[in-house]
Write a protein that holds these residues in place. Structure first.
Motif, PDB file in Angstrom:
ATOM      1  N   ASP A  34       1.320  -1.171  -0.082  1.00  0.00           N
ATOM      2  CA  ASP A  34      -0.243  -0.417   0.238  1.00  0.00           C
ATOM      3  C   ASP A  34       1.070   1.187  -0.344  1.00  0.00           C
ATOM      4  N   TYR A  35       1.120   1.342  -1.336  1.00  0.00           N
ATOM      5  CA  TYR A  35       1.843   2.757  -1.256  1.00  0.00           C
ATOM      6  C   TYR A  35       1.628   4.032  -1.214  1.00  0.00           C
ATOM      7  N   ASP A  36       1.252   3.918  -1.692  1.00  0.00           N
ATOM      8  CA  ASP A  36      -0.095   5.414  -1.083  1.00  0.00           C
ATOM      9  C   ASP A  36       0.100   6.142   0.462  1.00  0.00           C
ATOM     10  N   THR A  37      -0.873   4.304   1.242  1.00  0.00           N
ATOM     11  CA  THR A  37      -0.692   4.758   2.385  1.00  0.00           C
ATOM     12  C   THR A  37       0.649   4.948   2.691  1.00  0.00           C
ATOM     13  N   ALA A  38       1.971   4.356   2.458  1.00  0.00           N
ATOM     14  CA  ALA A  38       3.719   4.583   3.349  1.00  0.00           C
ATOM     15  C   ALA A  38       4.081   6.045   2.452  1.00  0.00           C
ATOM     16  N   ALA A  39       3.872   6.605   1.622  1.00  0.00           N
ATOM     17  CA  ALA A  39       3.756   7.956   1.499  1.00  0.00           C
ATOM     18  C   ALA A  39       3.153   8.629   2.281  1.00  0.00           C
ATOM     19  N   ASP A  40       1.855   8.522   2.213  1.00  0.00           N
ATOM     20  CA  ASP A  40       0.962   9.242   3.321  1.00  0.00           C
ATOM     21  C   ASP A  40       2.122   9.460   5.120  1.00  0.00           C
ATOM     22  N   GLU A  41       2.260   8.526   5.386  1.00  0.00           N
ATOM     23  CA  GLU A  41       3.068   7.647   6.700  1.00  0.00           C
ATOM     24  C   GLU A  41       4.064   8.683   6.759  1.00  0.00           C
ATOM     25  N   MET A  42       4.382   8.673   5.442  1.00  0.00           N
ATOM     26  CA  MET A  42       6.367   9.586   5.877  1.00  0.00           C
ATOM     27  C   MET A  42       5.807  10.833   5.465  1.00  0.00           C
ATOM     28  N   LEU A  43       4.507  11.257   5.379  1.00  0.00           N
ATOM     29  CA  LEU A  43       4.855  12.489   5.439  1.00  0.00           C
ATOM     30  C   LEU A  43       3.560  13.453   7.058  1.00  0.00           C
ATOM     31  N   ASP A  44       3.208  12.051   7.655  1.00  0.00           N
ATOM     32  CA  ASP A  44       2.515  12.719   9.125  1.00  0.00           C
ATOM     33  C   ASP A  44       3.983  12.755   9.235  1.00  0.00           C
ATOM     34  N   SER A  45       4.439  13.018   9.787  1.00  0.00           N
ATOM     35  CA  SER A  45       6.205  12.660  11.088  1.00  0.00           C
ATOM     36  C   SER A  45       6.563  13.977  11.177  1.00  0.00           C
ATOM     37  N   ARG A  46       7.510  14.188  12.235  1.00  0.00           N
ATOM     38  CA  ARG A  46       8.343  15.081  12.159  1.00  0.00           C
ATOM     39  C   ARG A  46       9.422  15.591  11.492  1.00  0.00           C
ATOM     40  N   TRP A  47       9.592  14.248  10.646  1.00  0.00           N
ATOM     41  CA  TRP A  47      10.793  14.346   9.902  1.00  0.00           C
ATOM     42  C   TRP A  47      10.285  14.823   8.447  1.00  0.00           C
TER      43      TRP A  47
END
Length: 144
Positions: free
Chosen positions: A111-124
């Protein structure tokens, strides 16, 4: 004409290692200069672009090996997505990357869309800004 014959250079190198020592960790020399290796004065000399890229090559190998030790299925991802994870691991450290548990859970089920969303939903993502946007887009689209 250079005086640095192969023989002279090797003898001098051996003598310098003997006198200066060889230290792989950064240290402050008696002259209060940041130093590494065999008396390499980083405070005044730094490193060359060639040396920086040599170190980068070694760092990439180290981070790829470490990441694959921690996440055995990384080689099953496409090259573009492997690059994203390696880039993040280079920036965060492998342990820091492993904190992205929801991203890894999404990757495991492709699920690459969710993976990308999780990357963006971070302090990083807030800290690195454009880098996170670029990497999340690669994760999402599989296009470098």
């Amino acid at each position: 004409m250079s005086i640095l014959t192969k023989s002279l250079k090797e003898k001098l190198k051996k003598q310098l290692v003997h006198h200066e020592g060889l230290k792989t960790d950064l240290y402050l020399c008696p002259a209060e200069k940041w130093t590494i290796g065999v008396g390499r004065n980083l405070s005044d000399c730094g490193i060359s672009q060639h040396e920086a890229l040599y170190l980068l090559d070694n760092d990439i190998i180290w981070i790829a090996n470490k990441l694959c030790q921690e996440v055995s299925w990384i080689p099953t991802l496409t090259e573009a997505r492997q690059i994203v994870l390696l880039n993040m691991a280079f920036n965060l450290g492998v342990q820091g990357l492993l904190d992205f548990k929801q991203m890894f859970a999404a990757l495991e089920v492709e699920d690459y869309d969710t993976a990308a969303d999780e990357m963006l939903d971070s302090r990083w993502a807030v800290q690195v800004g454009k880098r996170a946007l670029e990497l999340s887009e690669i994760m999402r689209t599989n296009i470098l």
